[in-house]
Design a protein around this motif. Structure first.
Motif, PDB file in Angstrom:
ATOM      1  N   LEU A  32       8.615  30.156  62.080  1.00  0.00           N
ATOM      2  CA  LEU A  32       9.789  29.940  61.234  1.00  0.00           C
ATOM      3  C   LEU A  32       9.435  30.118  59.763  1.00  0.00           C
ATOM      4  O   LEU A  32      10.198  30.711  58.987  1.00  0.00           O
ATOM      5  N   ALA A  33       8.260  29.622  59.370  1.00  0.00           N
ATOM      6  CA  ALA A  33       7.817  29.749  57.975  1.00  0.00           C
ATOM      7  C   ALA A  33       7.693  31.207  57.571  1.00  0.00           C
ATOM      8  O   ALA A  33       8.117  31.605  56.478  1.00  0.00           O
ATOM      9  N   VAL A  34       7.122  32.016  58.447  1.00  0.00           N
ATOM     10  CA  VAL A  34       6.928  33.433  58.137  1.00  0.00           C
ATOM     11  C   VAL A  34       8.258  34.178  58.152  1.00  0.00           C
ATOM     12  O   VAL A  34       8.553  34.984  57.251  1.00  0.00           O
ATOM     13  N   TRP A  97       3.108  30.729  51.215  1.00  0.00           N
ATOM     14  CA  TRP A  97       3.499  29.463  50.612  1.00  0.00           C
ATOM     15  C   TRP A  97       4.091  28.532  51.667  1.00  0.00           C
ATOM     16  O   TRP A  97       3.734  27.344  51.747  1.00  0.00           O
ATOM     17  N   ASN A  98       4.980  29.059  52.505  1.00  0.00           N
ATOM     18  CA  ASN A  98       5.576  28.242  53.558  1.00  0.00           C
ATOM     19  C   ASN A  98       4.537  27.781  54.568  1.00  0.00           C
ATOM     20  O   ASN A  98       4.627  26.673  55.105  1.00  0.00           O
ATOM     21  N   LEU A  99       3.558  28.620  54.848  1.00  0.00           N
ATOM     22  CA  LEU A  99       2.524  28.240  55.805  1.00  0.00           C
ATOM     23  C   LEU A  99       1.688  27.070  55.292  1.00  0.00           C
ATOM     24  O   LEU A  99       1.059  26.365  56.086  1.00  0.00           O
ATOM     25  N   GLY A 100       1.687  26.856  53.970  1.00  0.00           N
ATOM     26  CA  GLY A 100       1.010  25.684  53.435  1.00  0.00           C
ATOM     27  C   GLY A 100       1.593  24.394  53.975  1.00  0.00           C
ATOM     28  O   GLY A 100       0.872  23.412  54.195  1.00  0.00           O
ATOM     29  N   SER A 101       2.914  24.376  54.224  1.00  0.00           N
ATOM     30  CA  SER A 101       3.549  23.191  54.802  1.00  0.00           C
ATOM     31  C   SER A 101       3.068  22.947  56.221  1.00  0.00           C
ATOM     32  O   SER A 101       2.843  21.797  56.624  1.00  0.00           O
ATOM     33  N   VAL A 102       2.910  24.011  56.992  1.00  0.00           N
ATOM     34  CA  VAL A 102       2.421  23.877  58.365  1.00  0.00           C
ATOM     35  C   VAL A 102       0.971  23.391  58.352  1.00  0.00           C
ATOM     36  O   VAL A 102       0.580  22.528  59.151  1.00  0.00           O
ATOM     37  N   ALA A 103       0.185  23.945  57.443  1.00  0.00           N
ATOM     38  CA  ALA A 103      -1.206  23.499  57.318  1.00  0.00           C
ATOM     39  C   ALA A 103      -1.278  22.024  56.956  1.00  0.00           C
ATOM     40  O   ALA A 103      -2.177  21.305  57.416  1.00  0.00           O
ATOM     41  N   PHE A 140      12.137  20.624  57.736  1.00  0.00           N
ATOM     42  CA  PHE A 140      11.222  21.755  57.612  1.00  0.00           C
ATOM     43  C   PHE A 140      11.992  23.066  57.497  1.00  0.00           C
ATOM     44  O   PHE A 140      11.587  23.959  56.746  1.00  0.00           O
ATOM     45  N   HIS A 141      13.094  23.181  58.221  1.00  0.00           N
ATOM     46  CA  HIS A 141      13.893  24.406  58.116  1.00  0.00           C
ATOM     47  C   HIS A 141      14.396  24.602  56.694  1.00  0.00           C
ATOM     48  O   HIS A 141      14.305  25.706  56.134  1.00  0.00           O
ATOM     49  N   LEU A 142      14.917  23.535  56.080  1.00  0.00           N
ATOM     50  CA  LEU A 142      15.389  23.647  54.701  1.00  0.00           C
ATOM     51  C   LEU A 142      14.231  23.910  53.742  1.00  0.00           C
ATOM     52  O   LEU A 142      14.368  24.672  52.777  1.00  0.00           O
ATOM     53  N   GLU A 143      13.087  23.269  53.997  1.00  0.00           N
ATOM     54  CA  GLU A 143      11.905  23.481  53.155  1.00  0.00           C
ATOM     55  C   GLU A 143      11.493  24.952  53.159  1.00  0.00           C
ATOM     56  O   GLU A 143      11.200  25.541  52.112  1.00  0.00           O
ATOM     57  N   TYR A 146      14.208  27.486  51.444  1.00  0.00           N
ATOM     58  CA  TYR A 146      14.154  27.598  49.988  1.00  0.00           C
ATOM     59  C   TYR A 146      12.732  27.768  49.458  1.00  0.00           C
ATOM     60  O   TYR A 146      12.553  27.961  48.258  1.00  0.00           O
ATOM     61  N   ALA A 147      11.734  27.677  50.358  1.00  0.00           N
ATOM     62  CA  ALA A 147      10.317  27.776  49.969  1.00  0.00           C
ATOM     63  C   ALA A 147       9.996  26.788  48.862  1.00  0.00           C
ATOM     64  O   ALA A 147       9.518  27.147  47.780  1.00  0.00           O
ATOM     65  N   GLN A 148      10.258  25.513  49.138  1.00  0.00           N
ATOM     66  CA  GLN A 148      10.033  24.479  48.147  1.00  0.00           C
ATOM     67  C   GLN A 148       8.587  23.988  48.185  1.00  0.00           C
ATOM     68  O   GLN A 148       7.764  24.456  48.967  1.00  0.00           O
ATOM     69  N   VAL A 149       8.293  22.997  47.357  1.00  0.00           N
ATOM     70  CA  VAL A 149       6.910  22.634  47.082  1.00  0.00           C
ATOM     71  C   VAL A 149       6.419  21.443  47.903  1.00  0.00           C
ATOM     72  O   VAL A 149       5.229  21.138  47.912  1.00  0.00           O
ATOM     73  N   ASP A 150       7.293  20.769  48.642  1.00  0.00           N
ATOM     74  CA  ASP A 150       6.928  19.485  49.248  1.00  0.00           C
ATOM     75  C   ASP A 150       5.841  19.609  50.311  1.00  0.00           C
ATOM     76  O   ASP A 150       4.974  18.734  50.407  1.00  0.00           O
ATOM     77  N   GLY A 151       5.888  20.645  51.124  1.00  0.00           N
ATOM     78  CA  GLY A 151       4.848  20.813  52.135  1.00  0.00           C
ATOM     79  C   GLY A 151       3.480  21.017  51.510  1.00  0.00           C
ATOM     80  O   GLY A 151       2.478  20.467  51.987  1.00  0.00           O
ATOM     81  N   VAL A 152       3.423  21.782  50.437  1.00  0.00           N
ATOM     82  CA  VAL A 152       2.165  21.973  49.726  1.00  0.00           C
ATOM     83  C   VAL A 152       1.710  20.658  49.091  1.00  0.00           C
ATOM     84  O   VAL A 152       0.515  20.330  49.075  1.00  0.00           O
ATOM     85  N   MET A 153       2.659  19.874  48.582  1.00  0.00           N
ATOM     86  CA  MET A 153       2.332  18.558  48.047  1.00  0.00           C
ATOM     87  C   MET A 153       1.698  17.679  49.124  1.00  0.00           C
ATOM     88  O   MET A 153       0.714  16.972  48.876  1.00  0.00           O
ATOM     89  N   LEU A 154       2.259  17.728  50.309  1.00  0.00           N
ATOM     90  CA  LEU A 154       1.725  16.944  51.416  1.00  0.00           C
ATOM     91  C   LEU A 154       0.292  17.353  51.724  1.00  0.00           C
ATOM     92  O   LEU A 154      -0.575  16.511  51.979  1.00  0.00           O
ATOM     93  N   LEU A 155       0.024  18.644  51.684  1.00  0.00           N
ATOM     94  CA  LEU A 155      -1.331  19.142  51.917  1.00  0.00           C
ATOM     95  C   LEU A 155      -2.287  18.646  50.828  1.00  0.00           C
ATOM     96  O   LEU A 155      -3.408  18.211  51.125  1.00  0.00           O
ATOM     97  N   LEU A 156      -1.858  18.700  49.582  1.00  0.00           N
ATOM     98  CA  LEU A 156      -2.705  18.245  48.480  1.00  0.00           C
ATOM     99  C   LEU A 156      -3.040  16.754  48.609  1.00  0.00           C
ATOM    100  O   LEU A 156      -4.178  16.329  48.379  1.00  0.00           O
TER     101      LEU A 156
END
Length: 409
Positions: A32-34, A97-103, A140-143, A146-156
């Motif tokens: 879905l991210a891709v 960028w979206n795959l960062g949320s999955v990671a 996650f679908h909405l994230e 729009y390719a937002q930053v929250d998933g990457v924040m979670l990874l950080l």
């Protein structure tokens, strides 16, 4: 520990099914991210990030008023962080960028995996990661949309916590500094670092933050950088109040404002600041009262980054994944009910199911703020109950009992 909210059943022998189910869900999220990253009309927020990086490279103003309702809302020091993505085709960059949320979800699943419990300890429910992921699929679908930053924040934040617990310094310090620059509420993770005795990571992160300021200072000069910082603050002051009491914001400050102000009005700056301050005080009080262990404390801090934002909306609650997992893994009636309620809330407030106007009216009741505040309180209560005499919960892999200060040097 026997409570009225105890486990539904005795633990059964573990199997590979829960782990495989979770892996399948992660694979589905990755696809879905891709896919959403390839759509030319998706990733609106990510395109704003790339535009800011291009403006930085040209030495142009990062916050022109002409951007209207889609301005760059992050600090000027963050603009050069997006430069590597400008070297890639836009669709590839959005997909990565979206795959960062999955990671992030995969990393957190490993981070909070419970160690093998002893004979007197209750095993965590292995289906918890899959259930938490299912509950947040709409977010996650909405994230990704729009390719937002929250998933990457979670990874950080996950990298900060895991690195600090493993005794590393500069890696977690860099992750924490970037997270705070991207979203200042990420500073709430300092509660975790302080409680776990990671003072050196906090100090090192301040040093990393100063280093990250060098590219912007070199590009704009000190006076120009101060000017960009002022423009950033003015952008936030101009764009936040008109949205704060709309139907999308679902954070605790908006819930508090809704008690005294009608929807779709523009709160004063002092009212908005007061609501944010009160929400922060309530959050810190709940966390302090809970005396949460490392897993629950990390989950509470991750939720707080979103819950305390005056513009938190449905996509931002991907930050609640650790808390949903914590709530599910105890396999108690209250925790499972709240996880299911969180998932149902996301589904039952969607435009697709209700239509735009009906969904808007439902969202004005701030259902996400109510549900996730309830989850925060439930987790705090469970953590407090775990302190009762005879209660014993295993530390997760990657975590350890904090060392005495002398032993860390």
């Amino acid at each position: 520990m026997a409570t009225s909210d105890g486990p539904l059943s005795e633990p059964r022998p573990s199997s590979a099914a829960p782990e495989w189910a979770f892996r399948v869900l992660l694979l589905g999220l990755a696809v879905l991210a891709v896919v959403l990253g390839q759509h030319p009309r998706r990733g609106l927020d990510f395109r704003v990030y790339l535009l800011a990086a291009e403006r930085f490279l040209a030495g142009a103003d990062l916050y022109p008023v002409s951007d209207g309702f889609m301005p760059f809302k992050y600090a000027p020091l963050t603009a050069p962080l997006f430069l590597p993505f400008t070297l890639l085709p836009a669709r590839v960059a959005a997909a990565l960028w979206n795959l960062g949320s999955v990671a992030a979800v995969g990393a957190l699943a490993r981070l909070v995996s419970r160690a093998r419990p002893g004979a007197a300890e209750r095993a965590a429910w292995p289906w918890a990661p899959a259930l938490a992921t299912l509950a947040l699929l709409p977010a996650f679908h909405l994230e990704f949309f729009y390719a937002q930053v929250d998933g990457v924040m979670l990874l950080l934040l996950a990298l900060t916590a895991l690195g600090a617990e493993r005794g590393h310094l500069w890696g977690p310090a860099a992750a924490f500094a970037v997270a705070v620059l991207l979203k200042p509420p990420a500073a709430l993770l300092a509660l975790f670092l302080l409680a776990r005795g990671h003072w050196r990571v906090l100090g090192a992160s301040a040093g990393v933050g100063l280093m990250l300021a060098l590219p912007s200072a070199a590009r704009y000069g000190l006076e120009g950088l101060l000017s960009q910082g002022q423009a950033w603050l003015e952008t936030l002051a101009r764009t936040t109040p008109p949205w704060a009491l709309g139907h999308n914001p679902q954070g605790l400050p908006t819930l508090l404002l809704s008690l005294i102000s009608p929807p779709d009005t523009v709160p004063s700056g002092s009212a908005l600041t007061g609501a944010q301050a009160l929400a922060l005080i309530l959050f810190i009080a709940v966390v302090a009262w809970s005396r949460a262990g490392p897993v629950d404390l990390l989950a509470l801090c991750c939720l707080g980054v979103t819950l305390l934002s005056p513009l938190a909306w449905r996509a931002n609650f991907v930050m609640a994944w650790p808390l949903l997992r914590v709530a599910a893994e105890h396999k108690s009636r209250g925790g499972l009910a709240l996880v299911v309620l969180a998932g149902l809330t996301a589904v039952l407030t969607s435009d697709v199911l209700l239509g735009a106007e009906a969904a808007r009216q439902v969202l004005l009741w701030r259902p996400h703020a109510l549900v996730f505040t309830a989850l925060m309180l439930w987790t705090a209560w469970q953590s407090r109950q775990a302190l009762a005499p005879g209660a014993s919960l295993p530390l997760p892999r990657g975590f350890s009992a904090p060392l005495p200060e002398a032993a860390r040097h």
